[in-house]
Design a protein around this motif. Structure first.
Motif, PDB file in Angstrom:
ATOM      1  N   LEU A  45      -4.385   6.017   4.721  1.00 20.80           N
ATOM      2  CA  LEU A  45      -3.388   6.745   3.960  1.00 20.80           C
ATOM      3  C   LEU A  45      -4.070   7.757   3.057  1.00 20.80           C
ATOM      4  O   LEU A  45      -5.008   7.422   2.330  1.00 20.80           O
ATOM      5  N   ILE A  46      -3.603   8.987   3.116  1.00 13.89           N
ATOM      6  CA  ILE A  46      -4.055  10.037   2.210  1.00 13.89           C
ATOM      7  C   ILE A  46      -2.888  10.333   1.282  1.00 13.89           C
ATOM      8  O   ILE A  46      -1.878  10.919   1.698  1.00 13.89           O
ATOM      9  N   CYS A  47      -2.978   9.876   0.043  1.00 17.04           N
ATOM     10  CA  CYS A  47      -1.877  10.031  -0.904  1.00 17.04           C
ATOM     11  C   CYS A  47      -1.980  11.395  -1.578  1.00 17.04           C
ATOM     12  O   CYS A  47      -3.047  11.765  -2.073  1.00 17.04           O
ATOM     13  N   MET A  53       5.221   2.730  -3.718  1.00 12.38           N
ATOM     14  CA  MET A  53       5.793   1.611  -2.966  1.00 12.38           C
ATOM     15  C   MET A  53       5.535   1.754  -1.475  1.00 12.38           C
ATOM     16  O   MET A  53       5.292   0.753  -0.783  1.00 12.38           O
ATOM     17  N   GLN A  54       5.566   2.973  -0.952  1.00  8.69           N
ATOM     18  CA  GLN A  54       5.307   3.186   0.467  1.00  8.69           C
ATOM     19  C   GLN A  54       3.921   2.683   0.848  1.00  8.69           C
ATOM     20  O   GLN A  54       3.756   1.910   1.808  1.00  8.69           O
ATOM     21  N   ALA A  55       2.910   3.128   0.106  1.00  8.63           N
ATOM     22  CA  ALA A  55       1.543   2.696   0.381  1.00  8.63           C
ATOM     23  C   ALA A  55       1.402   1.192   0.187  1.00  8.63           C
ATOM     24  O   ALA A  55       0.771   0.504   0.998  1.00  8.63           O
ATOM     25  N   ASP A  56       2.019   0.660  -0.875  1.00  7.39           N
ATOM     26  CA  ASP A  56       1.894  -0.760  -1.171  1.00  7.39           C
ATOM     27  C   ASP A  56       2.486  -1.613  -0.060  1.00  7.39           C
ATOM     28  O   ASP A  56       1.908  -2.637   0.335  1.00  7.39           O
ATOM     29  N   ALA A  66      -7.767   1.942   5.033  1.00  2.32           N
ATOM     30  CA  ALA A  66      -8.380   2.696   3.950  1.00  2.32           C
ATOM     31  C   ALA A  66      -7.331   3.562   3.262  1.00  2.32           C
ATOM     32  O   ALA A  66      -6.313   3.927   3.856  1.00  2.32           O
ATOM     33  N   VAL A  67      -7.617   3.893   2.001  1.00  5.75           N
ATOM     34  CA  VAL A  67      -6.736   4.747   1.215  1.00  5.75           C
ATOM     35  C   VAL A  67      -7.588   5.763   0.465  1.00  5.75           C
ATOM     36  O   VAL A  67      -8.586   5.393  -0.159  1.00  5.75           O
ATOM     37  N   GLN A  95     -11.209   5.333  -1.226  1.00  5.93           N
ATOM     38  CA  GLN A  95     -11.862   6.571  -1.625  1.00  5.93           C
ATOM     39  C   GLN A  95     -11.153   7.084  -2.871  1.00  5.93           C
ATOM     40  O   GLN A  95     -10.057   7.638  -2.797  1.00  5.93           O
ATOM     41  N   ASP A  96     -11.801   6.864  -4.013  1.00  3.39           N
ATOM     42  CA  ASP A  96     -11.214   7.274  -5.286  1.00  3.39           C
ATOM     43  C   ASP A  96     -11.320   8.788  -5.418  1.00  3.39           C
ATOM     44  O   ASP A  96     -12.363   9.377  -5.148  1.00  3.39           O
TER      45      ASP A  96
END
Length: 269
Positions: A45-47, A53-56, A66-67, A95-96
């Motif tokens: 996921l690339i936010c 909520m979607q990612a969670d 990975a996010v 990846q912060d």
């Protein structure tokens, strides 16, 4: 255009990098439920630039490897419990990033260049944890001038929800320009909308400036209230009570499973 949301979600291959928008910019929760129903695995996921909520939910369903994000939270409802647990237990890669860095990476992809330079990261601890972010000396400066190079971000797919599209696949995104940035950078863009309109959006002087041309849209499906419990500008407000109910349920694996099961039962009904 796709006949239903499941057909739309089926176009996302396992292992894909998927760009998803911030909670106020048109989150396709309809696609979230469809991806969980299909069991699409191994997603990154690339936010853009934060997740909620979607990612969670996708993390809780075990579908994310990975996010890349600036943050993941449920806003007023607190932290994102499945994300927090997965990071703590080392079940997903993280990846912060920062909001400007996410947008810089998407802009580089849009422009067809390998990176975009940024200054604001100099001196931060983030550089220690992002070996893919390279610090160089400004090559056109006579004085020492470090600058960070952010690699282009190329999502395989961008997904979001919008109020409307027309028969040509033009989608009205209003002033949510992050949605356009996602679509420009992604290899395909899949959109759910509240409705299909018969008039061509690009022919309307009041709507054209806020319309994403169909050139950048791969497919569209109708999903009424497809952002719920998040709100959608000009359509309906965020249901904070429902997000709080999810936050409470998702504190445990069992509570999360019960919540997802209840949501599935509602959809099937």
């Amino acid at each position: 255009m796709a006949t239903d949301v499941l057909a739309l979600a089926a176009q996302i291959a396992p292992g894909s990098a998927v760009a998803v928008p911030v909670d106020y910019a048109g989150v396709s929760m309809a696609m979230t439920h469809a991806l969980i129903e299909l069991g699409t695995k191994d997603l990154k996921l690339i936010c853009v630039p934060t997740g909620g909520m979607q990612a969670d939910m996708l993390i809780g369903a075990g579908q994310v490897r990975a996010v890349e994000t600036s943050a993941v939270s449920l806003g007023e409802a607190g932290g994102a419990p499945r994300f927090n647990a997965a990071v703590k237990e080392g079940r997903i890669g993280l990846q912060d990033a920062t909001c400007p860095a996410i947008h810089a990476g998407l802009m580089a992809a849009q422009k067809g260049v390998p990176f975009m330079p940024m200054r604001g990261l100099i001196g931060s601890d983030l550089l220690r944890n992002r070996p893919d972010w390279t610090v160089i000396d400004n090559p056109i400066s006579d004085q020492p001038d470090p600058i960070v190079l952010i690699p282009a971000i190329h999502p395989d797919t961008a997904i979001f929800h919008a109020p409307m599209a027309d028969r040509e696949g033009n989608v009205w995104i209003g002033r949510r320009r992050e949605l356009a940035a996602m679509a420009y950078a992604a290899r395909q863009t899949l959109v759910t909308v509240e409705r299909i309109v018969e008039t061509r959006l690009l022919d309307d002087e009041k709507l054209a400036a806020g319309t994403l041309p169909g050139l950048y849209v791969t497919d569209v499906a109708v999903a009424e209230k497809g952002a719920w419990p998040y709100g959608l500008w000009g359509e309906y407000p965020t249901d904070q009570e429902e997000i709080a109910r999810y936050a409470k349920a998702a504190r445990s694996d069992e509570g999360f499973a019960d919540y997802i099961g209840a949501q599935r039962a509602e959809v099937m009904a």
